[in-house]
Design an enzyme around this catalytic site. Sequence first.
Site, PDB file in Angstrom:
ATOM      1  CB  SER A 132     -38.820  48.431  40.119  1.00 16.43           C
ATOM      2  OG  SER A 132     -38.048  47.359  39.606  1.00 16.43           O
ATOM      3  CE1 TYR A 146     -34.578  50.080  43.214  1.00 14.75           C
ATOM      4  CE2 TYR A 146     -35.119  48.010  42.131  1.00 14.75           C
ATOM      5  CZ  TYR A 146     -35.025  49.388  42.107  1.00 14.75           C
ATOM      6  OH  TYR A 146     -35.415  50.083  40.963  1.00 14.75           O
TER       7      TYR A 146
HETATM    8  P1  NDP Z   1     -30.536  57.189  37.628  1.00 13.60           P
HETATM    9  O1  NDP Z   1     -29.677  56.855  38.786  1.00 13.60           O
HETATM   10  O2  NDP Z   1     -29.980  57.111  36.273  1.00 13.60           O
HETATM   11  O3  NDP Z   1     -31.203  58.644  37.871  1.00 13.60           O
HETATM   12  C1  NDP Z   1     -31.830  58.889  39.101  1.00 13.60           C
HETATM   13  C2  NDP Z   1     -32.481  60.248  39.076  1.00 13.60           C
HETATM   14  O4  NDP Z   1     -33.136  60.429  40.346  1.00 13.60           O
HETATM   15  C3  NDP Z   1     -31.506  61.370  38.912  1.00 13.60           C
HETATM   16  O5  NDP Z   1     -32.089  62.426  38.190  1.00 13.60           O
HETATM   17  C4  NDP Z   1     -31.232  61.785  40.364  1.00 13.60           C
HETATM   18  O6  NDP Z   1     -30.906  63.149  40.496  1.00 13.60           O
HETATM   19  C5  NDP Z   1     -32.596  61.573  40.980  1.00 13.60           C
HETATM   20  N1  NDP Z   1     -32.471  61.360  42.410  1.00 13.60           N
HETATM   21  C6  NDP Z   1     -31.850  60.329  43.044  1.00 13.60           C
HETATM   22  N2  NDP Z   1     -31.892  60.522  44.369  1.00 13.60           N
HETATM   23  C7  NDP Z   1     -32.542  61.695  44.565  1.00 13.60           C
HETATM   24  C8  NDP Z   1     -32.892  62.430  45.709  1.00 13.60           C
HETATM   25  N3  NDP Z   1     -32.556  62.020  46.946  1.00 13.60           N
HETATM   26  N4  NDP Z   1     -33.578  63.584  45.557  1.00 13.60           N
HETATM   27  C9  NDP Z   1     -33.907  64.032  44.320  1.00 13.60           C
HETATM   28  N5  NDP Z   1     -33.591  63.382  43.194  1.00 13.60           N
HETATM   29  C10 NDP Z   1     -32.913  62.228  43.320  1.00 13.60           C
HETATM   30  O7  NDP Z   1     -31.792  56.216  37.765  1.00 13.60           O
HETATM   31  P2  NDP Z   1     -32.873  55.706  36.693  1.00 13.60           P
HETATM   32  O8  NDP Z   1     -33.211  56.775  35.754  1.00 13.60           O
HETATM   33  O9  NDP Z   1     -32.432  54.401  36.180  1.00 13.60           O
HETATM   34  O10 NDP Z   1     -34.079  55.393  37.690  1.00 13.60           O
HETATM   35  C11 NDP Z   1     -35.181  56.267  37.868  1.00 13.60           C
HETATM   36  C12 NDP Z   1     -36.266  55.510  38.632  1.00 13.60           C
HETATM   37  O11 NDP Z   1     -36.625  54.341  37.897  1.00 13.60           O
HETATM   38  C13 NDP Z   1     -35.849  55.036  40.025  1.00 13.60           C
HETATM   39  O12 NDP Z   1     -36.941  55.165  40.898  1.00 13.60           O
HETATM   40  C14 NDP Z   1     -35.517  53.566  39.799  1.00 13.60           C
HETATM   41  O13 NDP Z   1     -35.669  52.806  40.962  1.00 13.60           O
HETATM   42  C15 NDP Z   1     -36.551  53.219  38.743  1.00 13.60           C
HETATM   43  N6  NDP Z   1     -36.204  52.027  37.962  1.00 13.60           N
HETATM   44  C16 NDP Z   1     -35.067  51.991  37.196  1.00 13.60           C
HETATM   45  C17 NDP Z   1     -34.766  50.864  36.469  1.00 13.60           C
HETATM   46  C18 NDP Z   1     -33.541  50.750  35.628  1.00 13.60           C
HETATM   47  O14 NDP Z   1     -33.238  49.621  35.183  1.00 13.60           O
HETATM   48  N7  NDP Z   1     -32.836  51.838  35.334  1.00 13.60           N
HETATM   49  C19 NDP Z   1     -35.663  49.697  36.479  1.00 13.60           C
HETATM   50  C20 NDP Z   1     -36.832  49.855  37.294  1.00 13.60           C
HETATM   51  C21 NDP Z   1     -37.080  50.984  37.988  1.00 13.60           C
HETATM   52  P3  NDP Z   1     -29.431  63.652  40.978  1.00 13.60           P
HETATM   53  O15 NDP Z   1     -28.429  62.956  40.126  1.00 13.60           O
HETATM   54  O16 NDP Z   1     -29.502  65.116  40.791  1.00 13.60           O
HETATM   55  O17 NDP Z   1     -29.310  63.273  42.407  1.00 13.60           O
END
Ligand code: NDP
Length: 237
Positions: A132, A146
Site C-alpha cells: 500500500s 495498517y
Molecule cells: P477487499 O476487502 O475488497 O478484498 C479482500 C480480498 O482478500 C477478498 O478476496 C478476501 O477474500 C481476501 N481475504 C481477506 N482476508 C483473507 C484471508 N484471511 N484469507 C484469504 N483471503 C482473504 O480488499 P481490496 O481488494 O481493497 O484489497 C486487496 C489488497 O489491496 C489488500 O492487501 C489491501 O490492503 C490492499 N490495498 C487496498 C487499497 C484500497 O484502497 N482498496 C489500497 C492499498 C492497498 P474473502 O472475502 O473470501 O475473505
Amino acid sequence: MADFSGKTALILGGSRGIGAAIVRRFAQAEARVIFTYAGSAEAAKRLAAETGARAVQADSADRDALTAAIAAQGPIDMLVINAGTLAIGDPLTLDADAIDRMIDINVRAPYHAAVEAARRMPDGGRIIVIGSTNGDRIPFAGGAAYAMTKSAMQGMVRGLARDFGARGITVNSIQPGPTDSDMNPADGPMAEQMHSFMAVKRHIRPEEVAELTAYIAGPHAAMITGSMQTIDGGFAA
Ligand code: NDP
C-alpha cells in the site's frame, strides 16, 4: 498483452476487489489461475465460473492451511499475495485481537507464503505482494497498525529479492493508493479525504492495479526486483 500461456499463477485472496481483477487479468493472458479465498464462497464460485480459474478455500491467517494450499499446487510460476485486511481507528480503543489478526494476514502470511512458493518455484518466477502507499505515507490518524503491516512488507520484499535473485525470481510490491473495492469504496465516507491527498483526485480502478501487476509478472520485468511499484494517483508524492 503479456502471454502467460503455460504458466501457473496463484493469487492469494482473489475472490473480490483488487484480487478478483488480478484473477481476471491473468486468466485473460491465458495463465492457469488458482486463487484462494476465506469467507466469500459465493463470489469465489462466480469468479471461477466466469474465468475458468480454480478457487481454493484457505484462510491466510491459518499458516498450516495456507502453506498446505500452496504446496498442493506444485510449481507456481507467479505468486500474487493480495489477501489483506484493514483495521483503522483510535489505537487506544481498537480491538487488540483485530490488530493481531491483521498482522497475521498482512505480514505473517505473505512471508510464509512467499517462502513456501519459492521452494518449488521455477527459475525466473515472480513473487508479488500487494502492499500500500500507506507503507510510505500515512497522512491521517488511525492508520498506524495498517501502515506498520504495509511497511513490514517492504523489508520482506527487499530481503527476499536478495534471497531468490540468483534463480532469476523477482520479488516486488505493488503499492496502490485508494482503490475502489469493498474495503475502500469510491463513494465511501472517507473518499473525499482520500482524494484531498492525491494529485489525480479519484479512486484507482482495480483493473489499473491488475494491469501493473501483470506487467511486473511478465517477461519485460525480469530486472525489476526488490522494488515498490506505487500506483496511487500521487497520494505519496
Ligand atoms: P477487499 O476487502 O475488497 O478484498 C479482500 C480480498 O482478500 C477478498 O478476496 C478476501 O477474500 C481476501 N481475504 C481477506 N482476508 C483473507 C484471508 N484471511 N484469507 C484469504 N483471503 C482473504 O480488499 P481490496 O481488494 O481493497 O484489497 C486487496 C489488497 O489491496 C489488500 O492487501 C489491501 O490492503 C490492499 N490495498 C487496498 C487499497 C484500497 O484502497 N482498496 C489500497 C492499498 C492497498 P474473502 O472475502 O473470501 O475473505
